[in-house]
Motif scaffolding. Structure first.
Motif, PDB file in Angstrom:
ATOM      1  N   PHE A  62       0.864  -1.144  -0.049  1.00 31.48           N
ATOM      2  CA  PHE A  62      -0.036   0.118  -0.119  1.00 31.48           C
ATOM      3  C   PHE A  62       0.998   1.237   0.027  1.00 31.48           C
ATOM      4  N   ALA A  63       2.087   1.277   0.744  1.00 31.19           N
ATOM      5  CA  ALA A  63       2.801   2.342   0.849  1.00 31.19           C
ATOM      6  C   ALA A  63       3.501   2.576  -0.621  1.00 31.19           C
ATOM      7  N   VAL A  64       3.980   1.600  -1.247  1.00 36.59           N
ATOM      8  CA  VAL A  64       4.570   1.651  -2.675  1.00 36.59           C
ATOM      9  C   VAL A  64       3.182   2.249  -3.608  1.00 36.59           C
ATOM     10  N   ALA A  65       2.179   1.807  -3.467  1.00 40.72           N
ATOM     11  CA  ALA A  65       1.108   2.214  -4.342  1.00 40.72           C
ATOM     12  C   ALA A  65       0.975   3.821  -3.924  1.00 40.72           C
ATOM     13  N   TYR A  66       0.916   4.063  -3.094  1.00 38.02           N
ATOM     14  CA  TYR A  66       0.924   5.734  -2.639  1.00 38.02           C
ATOM     15  C   TYR A  66       2.114   6.335  -3.354  1.00 38.02           C
ATOM     16  N   VAL A 100      -3.828   7.507   8.980  1.00 36.07           N
ATOM     17  CA  VAL A 100      -3.919   6.128   8.914  1.00 36.07           C
ATOM     18  C   VAL A 100      -4.395   5.834   7.273  1.00 36.07           C
ATOM     19  N   PHE A 101      -3.620   5.254   6.732  1.00 31.41           N
ATOM     20  CA  PHE A 101      -3.971   4.509   5.504  1.00 31.41           C
ATOM     21  C   PHE A 101      -4.622   5.316   4.378  1.00 31.41           C
ATOM     22  N   PRO A 102      -3.985   6.321   3.729  1.00 31.30           N
ATOM     23  CA  PRO A 102      -4.584   7.111   2.957  1.00 31.30           C
ATOM     24  C   PRO A 102      -5.120   6.339   1.780  1.00 31.30           C
TER      25      PRO A 102
END
Length: 127
Positions: A62-66, A100-102
């Protein structure tokens, strides 16, 4: 995790992503942030109200996708004990909240570091 699974989670509402974050962090016992090449963590200041926050994710995917489109950001894992002992006091001292979790729609659940710690500890006690 497939791209479809990733997208379906990212399309959840802010509250649903918060709940997803809590359950995933309980399983993995780590939180993910983004850091630049100088190992400085990403913090975001809201244009609307000037509130600064540290965005966090339940997994590196998820961090990579952001961070897609940014050459300088890479995911970094923080163990839950480290987050509780070092990060929460540091964020509170610096006046930084936690995003938390954009999601894909750029919405994010912003909370105090102590509040997130409490929610995570509540989850731990029921695990």
């Amino acid at each position: 995790m497939s791209d479809e699974q990733l997208t379906s989670v990212l399309e959840l509402s802010g509250e649903e992503r918060y709940d997803y974050f809590l359950s995933e962090v309980m399983e993995e016992r780590e939180i993910w942030i983004l850091v630049n090449s100088g190992n400085r963590f990403l913090s975001i200041v809201s244009e609307d109200d000037g509130v600064a926050h540290l965005p966090v994710w339940p997994s590196s995917e998820f961090a990579v996708a952001y961070a897609k489109g940014s050459d300088d950001l890479t995911p970094k894992s923080i163990s839950l004990p480290d987050f509780f002992k070092k990060w929460v006091p540091g964020l509170s001292k610096d006046g930084l909240q936690v995003g938390v979790f954009p999601g894909l729609d750029k919405t994010v659940w912003i909370t105090e570091a102590d509040e997130l710690k409490k929610d995570l500890q509540d989850e731990l006690s029921s695990f």
